[in-house]
Design an enzyme around this catalytic site. Structure first.
Site, mmCIF file in Angstrom:
data_model
loop_
_atom_site.group_PDB
_atom_site.id
_atom_site.type_symbol
_atom_site.label_atom_id
_atom_site.label_comp_id
_atom_site.label_asym_id
_atom_site.label_seq_id
_atom_site.Cartn_x
_atom_site.Cartn_y
_atom_site.Cartn_z
ATOM 1 C CE LYS A 197 -12.755 24.230 37.443
ATOM 2 N NZ LYS A 197 -11.910 24.646 36.696
ATOM 3 C CE LYS B 250 -8.755 20.365 36.795
ATOM 4 N NZ LYS B 250 -8.506 21.622 36.144
HETATM 5 N N1 C2G Z 1 -1.719 24.114 29.653
HETATM 6 C C1 C2G Z 1 -0.876 24.303 28.413
HETATM 7 N N2 C2G Z 1 -0.100 23.024 28.407
HETATM 8 C C2 C2G Z 1 -0.068 22.070 29.397
HETATM 9 C C3 C2G Z 1 -0.947 22.086 30.493
HETATM 10 C C4 C2G Z 1 -1.770 23.116 30.783
HETATM 11 O O1 C2G Z 1 -1.109 25.139 27.916
HETATM 12 N N3 C2G Z 1 0.728 21.070 28.965
HETATM 13 C C5 C2G Z 1 -2.844 25.247 29.878
HETATM 14 C C6 C2G Z 1 -4.579 24.917 29.743
HETATM 15 O O2 C2G Z 1 -4.690 24.706 28.638
HETATM 16 C C7 C2G Z 1 -4.978 25.981 30.432
HETATM 17 C C8 C2G Z 1 -3.824 26.563 31.569
HETATM 18 O O3 C2G Z 1 -2.662 26.085 30.985
HETATM 19 O O4 C2G Z 1 -5.104 27.082 29.384
HETATM 20 C C9 C2G Z 1 -4.177 25.985 32.772
HETATM 21 O O5 C2G Z 1 -4.297 24.719 32.968
HETATM 22 P P1 C2G Z 1 -5.119 23.914 33.857
HETATM 23 O O6 C2G Z 1 -5.103 24.575 35.257
HETATM 24 O O7 C2G Z 1 -5.113 22.446 33.916
HETATM 25 O O8 C2G Z 1 -6.636 24.525 33.323
HETATM 26 P P2 C2G Z 1 -8.066 23.903 33.562
HETATM 27 O O9 C2G Z 1 -8.343 24.207 35.121
HETATM 28 O O10 C2G Z 1 -8.215 22.612 33.218
HETATM 29 O O11 C2G Z 1 -8.956 24.800 32.796
HETATM 30 O O12 C2G Z 1 -8.354 26.627 28.747
HETATM 31 C C10 C2G Z 1 -9.112 27.192 30.084
HETATM 32 C C11 C2G Z 1 -9.632 26.137 31.059
HETATM 33 O O13 C2G Z 1 -10.936 26.546 31.597
HETATM 34 C C12 C2G Z 1 -8.382 25.998 31.882
#
Ligand code: C2G
Length: 131
Positions: free
Chosen positions: A44, A46
């Site tokens: 991805k 990342k």
């Molecule tokens: N999240 C949140 N508020 C934040 C940061 C993150 O609600 N301020 C939520 C994200 O929307 C996600 C989860 O915490 O559901 C995990 O965050 P990440 O690891 O940054 O998610 P990511 O790897 O970008 O992918 O929505 C599902 C995605 O596939 C998650």
């Protein structure tokens, strides 16, 4: 028993993550987190600060989380839903405008939860990096 499933990297676990996990758990009785592996993150584009084993250990210590499984690719979601008898998939609202995950609604409910404002892994990294 209603089973909820969500996906993510959950690097540098913060209160935005906890808020998401708490609300996801409240939608049912059993919360499964599919945690992106380091290999999937590389795919991805990342790179997490903490490796998979550390991120998994921290998530397993959160009271809302019942099970952590690996997220290895984009295509595993239907298999996960069937294997773990999932009723609801939860995604962050960053995906709410896209149709990308709509196909899952043939298998279970799909719920988008609002992100918590003012906090993100990127922001933590930027802030600490500039100190
Ligand atoms: N999240 C949140 N508020 C934040 C940061 C993150 O609600 N301020 C939520 C994200 O929307 C996600 C989860 O915490 O559901 C995990 O965050 P990440 O690891 O940054 O998610 P990511 O790897 O970008 O992918 O929505 C599902 C995605 O596939 C998650």
């Amino acid at each position: 028993m209603r089973r909820v499933l969500t996906y993510g990297t959950f690097d540098l676990l913060h209160y935005g993550h906890i808020n998401l996990l708490k609300r996801a758990k409240a939608l049912g009785d059993y919360l499964i987190v599919a945690l992106s592996t380091d290999e999937f993150n590389a795919l991805k584009g990342k790179k997490a600060y903490h490796n998979y084993a550390t991120r998994k250990m921290m998530l397993e210590a959160v009271r809302y989380v019942d099970l952590v499984i690996p997220e290895n690719n984009w295509e595993q979601k239907i298999d996960d839903i069937k294997k773990y008898d999932v009723d609801i998939v939860v995604m962050g609202s960053d995906w709410a405008d896209s149709d990308r995950f709509r196909y899952l609604e043939q298998y279970c409910s799909l719920v988008f939860l609002e992100r918590t404002k003012g906090i993100s892994t990127t922001q933590i990294k930027d802030t600490l990096g500039n100190r």
